[in-house]
Design a protein around this motif. Structure first.
Motif, short mmCIF file in Angstrom:
data_model
loop_
_atom_site.label_atom_id
_atom_site.label_comp_id
_atom_site.label_asym_id
_atom_site.label_seq_id
_atom_site.Cartn_x
_atom_site.Cartn_y
_atom_site.Cartn_z
N GLY A 48 3.62 -2.47 4.04
CA GLY A 48 2.90 -3.73 4.15
C GLY A 48 2.28 -3.89 5.52
O GLY A 48 2.37 -3.00 6.38
N PRO A 104 9.78 1.31 4.77
CA PRO A 104 9.01 0.79 3.64
C PRO A 104 9.93 0.34 2.52
O PRO A 104 11.08 0.79 2.41
CB PRO A 104 8.16 1.99 3.22
N LYS A 105 9.41 -0.54 1.69
CA LYS A 105 10.14 -0.97 0.51
C LYS A 105 9.98 0.07 -0.58
O LYS A 105 9.03 0.84 -0.58
CB LYS A 105 9.62 -2.32 0.04
N ARG A 106 10.91 0.11 -1.51
CA ARG A 106 10.84 1.03 -2.64
C ARG A 106 10.31 0.29 -3.85
O ARG A 106 10.78 -0.79 -4.19
CB ARG A 106 12.21 1.61 -2.97
N SER A 107 9.33 0.87 -4.51
CA SER A 107 8.74 0.30 -5.70
C SER A 107 9.54 0.76 -6.92
O SER A 107 10.17 1.81 -6.90
CB SER A 107 7.29 0.76 -5.82
N GLU A 159 -2.66 5.29 1.79
CA GLU A 159 -3.40 4.12 2.26
C GLU A 159 -2.87 3.65 3.61
O GLU A 159 -3.63 3.28 4.50
CB GLU A 159 -3.29 2.98 1.26
N MET A 205 0.84 -1.18 0.00
CA MET A 205 0.00 0.00 0.00
C MET A 205 0.88 1.24 0.00
O MET A 205 1.98 1.22 0.55
CB MET A 205 -0.97 -0.04 1.17
N LEU A 206 0.38 2.28 -0.62
CA LEU A 206 1.12 3.53 -0.69
C LEU A 206 0.91 4.32 0.59
O LEU A 206 0.12 3.97 1.45
CB LEU A 206 0.67 4.33 -1.91
N LYS A 210 8.08 1.67 -9.51
CA LYS A 210 7.24 2.73 -10.07
C LYS A 210 7.68 4.07 -9.49
O LYS A 210 8.21 4.13 -8.40
CB LYS A 210 5.78 2.50 -9.72
N TYR A 222 8.28 4.72 -5.39
CA TYR A 222 7.27 4.93 -4.36
C TYR A 222 7.62 4.12 -3.12
O TYR A 222 8.22 3.06 -3.21
CB TYR A 222 5.90 4.48 -4.84
N GLN A 223 7.22 4.62 -1.98
CA GLN A 223 7.36 3.86 -0.74
C GLN A 223 6.15 2.94 -0.64
O GLN A 223 5.02 3.38 -0.76
CB GLN A 223 7.40 4.78 0.47
N GLU A 224 6.41 1.65 -0.44
CA GLU A 224 5.33 0.69 -0.30
C GLU A 224 5.36 0.09 1.09
O GLU A 224 6.38 -0.44 1.52
CB GLU A 224 5.43 -0.40 -1.36
#
Length: 66
Positions: A43, A28-31, A5, A1-2, A33, A39-41
């Motif tokens: 979980g 956060p993980k890096r996407s 979210e 989730m971004l 995209k 983007y930071q993702e």
């Protein structure tokens, strides 16, 4: 989730989430995209960590202690 979210799921503001990331409390993980920076993702594990941070603060602990 971004980040937006994640902020809604964790009950934190977007600014607070960004602060926690800068302080190293959330990682956060890096996407791929979003260009070079990505983007930071976030979980489910980060949601649990955010909940732990909020509980620690409610108990009077500082962020350094957490």
């Amino acid at each position: 989730m971004l980040i937006s979210e994640f902020a809604q799921a964790s009950g934190l503001s977007v600014d607070t989430v960004r602060f926690y990331v800068r302080q190293g409390l959330l990682t956060p993980k890096r996407s791929s995209k979003g260009g070079l920076r990505g983007y930071q993702e976030f979980g489910p594990s980060e949601v649990r960590i955010a909940a732990g941070i909020r509980i620690g603060q409610a108990l009077g602990l500082s962020l350094a202690d957490i």
